[in-house]
Design a protein around this motif. Sequence first.
Motif, PDB file in Angstrom:
ATOM      1  N   PHE A  60      10.785   0.647   4.169  1.00 52.18           N
ATOM      2  CA  PHE A  60       9.717   0.532   5.160  1.00 52.18           C
ATOM      3  C   PHE A  60       8.420   0.369   4.370  1.00 52.18           C
ATOM      4  O   PHE A  60       8.096   1.212   3.526  1.00 52.18           O
ATOM      5  CB  PHE A  60       9.650   1.785   6.032  1.00 52.18           C
ATOM      6  CG  PHE A  60      10.857   1.967   6.902  1.00 52.18           C
ATOM      7  CD1 PHE A  60      10.880   1.461   8.194  1.00 52.18           C
ATOM      8  CD2 PHE A  60      11.977   2.632   6.423  1.00 52.18           C
ATOM      9  CE1 PHE A  60      12.003   1.620   8.989  1.00 52.18           C
ATOM     10  CE2 PHE A  60      13.093   2.806   7.217  1.00 52.18           C
ATOM     11  CZ  PHE A  60      13.103   2.293   8.509  1.00 52.18           C
TER      12      PHE A  60
ATOM     13  N   LYS B  19       3.864  10.496   8.307  1.00 44.83           N
ATOM     14  CA  LYS B  19       3.461  11.423   7.248  1.00 44.83           C
ATOM     15  C   LYS B  19       3.618  12.853   7.725  1.00 44.83           C
ATOM     16  O   LYS B  19       3.554  13.141   8.919  1.00 44.83           O
ATOM     17  CB  LYS B  19       2.019  11.160   6.839  1.00 44.83           C
ATOM     18  CG  LYS B  19       1.851   9.800   6.193  1.00 44.83           C
ATOM     19  CD  LYS B  19       0.474   9.586   5.677  1.00 44.83           C
ATOM     20  CE  LYS B  19       0.426   8.205   5.028  1.00 44.83           C
ATOM     21  NZ  LYS B  19      -0.889   7.723   4.852  1.00 44.83           N
TER      22      LYS B  19
ATOM     23  N   PHE C   3       8.385  -4.157   7.795  1.00 43.90           N
ATOM     24  CA  PHE C   3       6.946  -3.979   7.628  1.00 43.90           C
ATOM     25  C   PHE C   3       6.398  -3.225   8.833  1.00 43.90           C
ATOM     26  O   PHE C   3       6.748  -3.531   9.973  1.00 43.90           O
ATOM     27  CB  PHE C   3       6.252  -5.332   7.473  1.00 43.90           C
ATOM     28  CG  PHE C   3       6.654  -6.052   6.216  1.00 43.90           C
ATOM     29  CD1 PHE C   3       6.114  -5.687   4.993  1.00 43.90           C
ATOM     30  CD2 PHE C   3       7.587  -7.076   6.250  1.00 43.90           C
ATOM     31  CE1 PHE C   3       6.493  -6.340   3.823  1.00 43.90           C
ATOM     32  CE2 PHE C   3       7.964  -7.733   5.095  1.00 43.90           C
ATOM     33  CZ  PHE C   3       7.418  -7.361   3.877  1.00 43.90           C
ATOM     34  N   ARG C   4       5.535  -2.256   8.556  1.00 42.56           N
ATOM     35  CA  ARG C   4       4.927  -1.441   9.611  1.00 42.56           C
ATOM     36  C   ARG C   4       3.430  -1.316   9.368  1.00 42.56           C
ATOM     37  O   ARG C   4       2.967  -1.386   8.233  1.00 42.56           O
ATOM     38  CB  ARG C   4       5.547  -0.049   9.624  1.00 42.56           C
ATOM     39  CG  ARG C   4       7.028  -0.071   9.971  1.00 42.56           C
ATOM     40  CD  ARG C   4       7.374   1.141  10.717  1.00 42.56           C
ATOM     41  NE  ARG C   4       8.744   1.061  11.235  1.00 42.56           N
ATOM     42  CZ  ARG C   4       9.328   2.053  11.836  1.00 42.56           C
ATOM     43  NH1 ARG C   4       8.692   3.202  11.988  1.00 42.56           N
ATOM     44  NH2 ARG C   4      10.549   1.930  12.305  1.00 42.56           N
ATOM     45  N   ASP C   5       2.716  -1.096  10.465  1.00 39.50           N
ATOM     46  CA  ASP C   5       1.274  -0.882  10.364  1.00 39.50           C
ATOM     47  C   ASP C   5       0.949   0.481   9.777  1.00 39.50           C
ATOM     48  O   ASP C   5      -0.110   0.678   9.181  1.00 39.50           O
ATOM     49  CB  ASP C   5       0.608  -1.027  11.734  1.00 39.50           C
ATOM     50  CG  ASP C   5       0.691  -2.453  12.262  1.00 39.50           C
ATOM     51  OD1 ASP C   5       0.756  -3.392  11.446  1.00 39.50           O
ATOM     52  OD2 ASP C   5       0.694  -2.625  13.494  1.00 39.50           O
ATOM     53  N   SER C   6       1.847   1.435   9.979  1.00 38.05           N
ATOM     54  CA  SER C   6       1.674   2.770   9.413  1.00 38.05           C
ATOM     55  C   SER C   6       3.044   3.392   9.203  1.00 38.05           C
ATOM     56  O   SER C   6       4.016   3.001   9.840  1.00 38.05           O
ATOM     57  CB  SER C   6       0.826   3.652  10.333  1.00 38.05           C
ATOM     58  OG  SER C   6       1.498   3.872  11.544  1.00 38.05           O
ATOM     59  N   LEU C   7       3.097   4.360   8.294  1.00 35.41           N
ATOM     60  CA  LEU C   7       4.338   5.077   8.013  1.00 35.41           C
ATOM     61  C   LEU C   7       4.132   6.543   8.373  1.00 35.41           C
ATOM     62  O   LEU C   7       3.025   7.075   8.216  1.00 35.41           O
ATOM     63  CB  LEU C   7       4.707   4.933   6.535  1.00 35.41           C
ATOM     64  CG  LEU C   7       5.028   3.518   6.066  1.00 35.41           C
ATOM     65  CD1 LEU C   7       5.282   3.491   4.561  1.00 35.41           C
ATOM     66  CD2 LEU C   7       6.239   2.967   6.796  1.00 35.41           C
TER      67      LEU C   7
ATOM     68  N   ARG D  95      -1.255  -3.734   2.241  1.00 32.54           N
ATOM     69  CA  ARG D  95      -2.706  -3.592   2.129  1.00 32.54           C
ATOM     70  C   ARG D  95      -3.366  -4.543   3.130  1.00 32.54           C
ATOM     71  O   ARG D  95      -2.833  -5.617   3.415  1.00 32.54           O
ATOM     72  CB  ARG D  95      -3.180  -3.935   0.715  1.00 32.54           C
ATOM     73  CG  ARG D  95      -2.653  -2.984  -0.325  1.00 32.54           C
ATOM     74  CD  ARG D  95      -3.235  -3.326  -1.701  1.00 32.54           C
ATOM     75  NE  ARG D  95      -2.540  -2.584  -2.730  1.00 32.54           N
ATOM     76  CZ  ARG D  95      -2.774  -1.322  -3.045  1.00 32.54           C
ATOM     77  NH1 ARG D  95      -3.696  -0.648  -2.399  1.00 32.54           N
ATOM     78  NH2 ARG D  95      -2.096  -0.734  -3.998  1.00 32.54           N
ATOM     79  N   SER D  96      -4.490  -4.148   3.621  1.00 30.88           N
ATOM     80  CA  SER D  96      -5.214  -4.946   4.606  1.00 30.88           C
ATOM     81  C   SER D  96      -5.515  -6.345   4.060  1.00 30.88           C
ATOM     82  O   SER D  96      -6.027  -6.494   2.946  1.00 30.88           O
ATOM     83  CB  SER D  96      -6.519  -4.242   4.968  1.00 30.88           C
ATOM     84  OG  SER D  96      -7.234  -4.992   5.916  1.00 30.88           O
TER      85      SER D  96
ATOM     86  N   LYS E  80       4.218  -0.615   4.211  1.00 27.84           N
ATOM     87  CA  LYS E  80       2.888  -0.827   4.799  1.00 27.84           C
ATOM     88  C   LYS E  80       2.108  -1.664   3.798  1.00 27.84           C
ATOM     89  O   LYS E  80       2.004  -1.302   2.621  1.00 27.84           O
ATOM     90  CB  LYS E  80       2.177   0.492   5.050  1.00 27.84           C
ATOM     91  CG  LYS E  80       0.780   0.294   5.600  1.00 27.84           C
ATOM     92  CD  LYS E  80       0.034   1.596   5.744  1.00 27.84           C
ATOM     93  CE  LYS E  80      -1.392   1.305   6.183  1.00 27.84           C
ATOM     94  NZ  LYS E  80      -2.256   2.458   5.990  1.00 27.84           N
TER      95      LYS E  80
ATOM     96  N   GLU F 218       0.827  -1.210   0.000  1.00 28.12           N
ATOM     97  CA  GLU F 218       0.000   0.000   0.000  1.00 28.12           C
ATOM     98  C   GLU F 218       0.858   1.255   0.000  1.00 28.12           C
ATOM     99  O   GLU F 218       0.613   2.192  -0.755  1.00 28.12           O
ATOM    100  CB  GLU F 218      -0.921   0.014   1.220  1.00 28.12           C
ATOM    101  CG  GLU F 218      -1.853   1.212   1.246  1.00 28.12           C
ATOM    102  CD  GLU F 218      -2.850   1.146   2.392  1.00 28.12           C
ATOM    103  OE1 GLU F 218      -3.208   2.213   2.898  1.00 28.12           O
ATOM    104  OE2 GLU F 218      -3.258   0.033   2.770  1.00 28.12           O
ATOM    105  N   GLU F 219       1.879   1.282   0.872  1.00 26.72           N
ATOM    106  CA  GLU F 219       2.778   2.427   0.959  1.00 26.72           C
ATOM    107  C   GLU F 219       4.199   1.932   1.194  1.00 26.72           C
ATOM    108  O   GLU F 219       4.403   0.897   1.822  1.00 26.72           O
ATOM    109  CB  GLU F 219       2.390   3.350   2.121  1.00 26.72           C
ATOM    110  CG  GLU F 219       1.065   4.046   1.956  1.00 26.72           C
ATOM    111  CD  GLU F 219       0.726   4.919   3.141  1.00 26.72           C
ATOM    112  OE1 GLU F 219       0.139   5.989   2.902  1.00 26.72           O
ATOM    113  OE2 GLU F 219       1.036   4.555   4.291  1.00 26.72           O
TER     114      GLU F 219
END
Length: 117
Positions: A59, A98, A92-96, A63-64, A61, A40-41
């Motif tokens: 790093f 911003k 891998f991270r749950d969020s990056l 996709r669900s 993120k 995703e990101e």
Amino acid sequence: MDEDGYVFLVDRIKDVVIVNGYNVYPRIVEEAIYQHPSVEEVTVIGTPDLQRGEAVKAFVKLRSGMPLKAEELHIFLQNKLSPIEMPRQIEFRDSLPKSMIGKLSKKELIAEEKTKF
């Protein structure tokens, strides 16, 4: 470099990662990683490396509901990136992080990696 020998910078000069004396542009690595359907990101930075000067670290993120392992991503990238451009580490991270306007921010990740070295 184009067929006439003109060189074009494809990223911000300060974002260049120097690996064994070679310039690696994070944007090129990010674009290759974005081609994977599970991603995703992504943001790519240079991390300190005693042997190479810097190493490429990604790093990611996901996709669900779309699992992916670092080894699988490395295999996916083999024909898209040179060995110098290949990320040495994929985290891998749950969020990056911003910026205030919603763009991916590398500053926090760079600062975090410097504390590890």
